[in-house]
Design a protein around this motif. Structure first.
Motif, short mmCIF file in Angstrom:
data_model
loop_
_atom_site.label_atom_id
_atom_site.label_comp_id
_atom_site.label_asym_id
_atom_site.label_seq_id
_atom_site.Cartn_x
_atom_site.Cartn_y
_atom_site.Cartn_z
N ASP A 198 0.97 -17.76 -15.66
CA ASP A 198 1.62 -17.72 -16.28
C ASP A 198 1.48 -16.96 -17.38
N ALA A 199 2.31 -17.45 -18.54
CA ALA A 199 3.30 -15.76 -19.61
C ALA A 199 1.14 -15.82 -20.27
N LEU A 200 0.90 -16.75 -20.23
CA LEU A 200 -0.61 -16.00 -20.91
C LEU A 200 -1.17 -14.83 -20.39
N HIS A 201 -1.53 -14.96 -18.60
CA HIS A 201 -2.14 -14.52 -18.37
C HIS A 201 -1.97 -13.95 -17.54
N ARG A 202 -0.16 -13.10 -17.53
CA ARG A 202 0.52 -11.61 -17.74
C ARG A 202 0.29 -10.76 -18.37
N GLU A 203 0.37 -11.34 -20.00
CA GLU A 203 0.32 -10.78 -21.10
C GLU A 203 -1.05 -10.03 -21.07
N ALA A 204 -2.28 -11.01 -20.28
CA ALA A 204 -3.45 -10.55 -20.70
C ALA A 204 -3.82 -9.74 -19.70
N LEU A 205 -3.18 -10.06 -18.09
CA LEU A 205 -3.02 -7.89 -17.45
C LEU A 205 -2.23 -6.98 -17.84
N ASP A 206 -1.63 -7.71 -18.58
CA ASP A 206 -0.69 -5.96 -19.36
C ASP A 206 -2.00 -4.96 -20.29
N THR A 207 -2.84 -6.00 -20.65
CA THR A 207 -3.84 -5.92 -21.68
C THR A 207 -4.95 -5.45 -21.19
N ALA A 208 -5.60 -5.63 -19.89
CA ALA A 208 -6.30 -5.67 -19.21
C ALA A 208 -6.24 -4.17 -18.46
#
Length: 205
Positions: free
Chosen positions: A189-199
């Motif tokens: 989802d959007a939350l985990h996509r954004e977190a993946l970008d960070t990671a």
């Protein structure tokens, strides 16, 4: 957003579009491609950074359990003592593997930041929609054991991809395709996509 970030994001968006249109059926797995669980490695077709990306996503999913363990208990999302312990452990293990300890620590700082990003997003979601809040509370001790295992596995992948990550342009392309496929295959989802970008932002640094 800097020029490099815009370029990387453009590559990632293109890769995501490609991953979304391609068949997500992996090629037949060989014995070498199949881990002890018997489940074929999903990103073998997406370059050598696929396994690293898979582990990053797995760590992000553990963040959901961390959030569930803390939500409603008053436990803070930020845990500087635990975070420092993780980074000290990473530096020690990285040195033993022949990795640059500070580069490895920078990568894991991104993992910690992404973890907290997921926790904050879930806290906000569950506060706004109590019916979506978890009804069970995972054990933080067991979660930390899983995170320690992932730390070792991630360091192993950083070691095995040193040559790929050293070639910045090729690394950026491979990483974009790997993360794009992870979003599609993992239905992030959007939350985990954004977190993946960070990671993954320092993988090719």
């Amino acid at each position: 957003m800097g020029k490099r970030s815009r370029v990387a994001r453009g590559v990632a968006v293109t890769a995501l579009a490609v991953a979304g249109t391609m068949s997500v059926t992996a090629p037949p797995a060989t014995a070498a491609d199949t881990p002890a669980t018997g489940v074929p490695a999903p990103h073998k077709a997406f370059g050598r950074l696929g396994t690293l990306t898979d582990l990053v996503v797995e760590r992000l999913r553990v963040s959901d359990d961390v959030a569930a363990a803390k939500f409603g208990t008053g436990s803070p999302i930020d845990d500087p003592t635990r975070e420092q312990q993780v980074l000290d452990q990473v530096r020690q293990q990285a040195g033993a593997l022949g990795l640059d300890p500070e580069q490895a620590a920078a990568f894991f700082e991104d993992q910690i930041t992404a973890n907290k990003q997921v926790q904050r997003g879930l806290f906000a979601r569950w506060t706004a929609h109590p019916g979506e809040a978890p009804t069970t509370r995972p054990d933080l001790g067991e979660i930390r054991t899983r995170l320690d295992r992932l730390t070792t596995d991630l360091l192993g992948q950083l070691k095995s991809t040193v040559d790929v990550r050293a070639k910045r342009t090729a690394c950026t392309v491979q990483l974009a395709v790997a993360t794009g496929s992870a979003v599609v295959l993992g239905r992030l989802d959007a939350l985990h996509r954004e977190a993946l970008d960070t990671a993954v932002q320092s993988v090719c640094a």
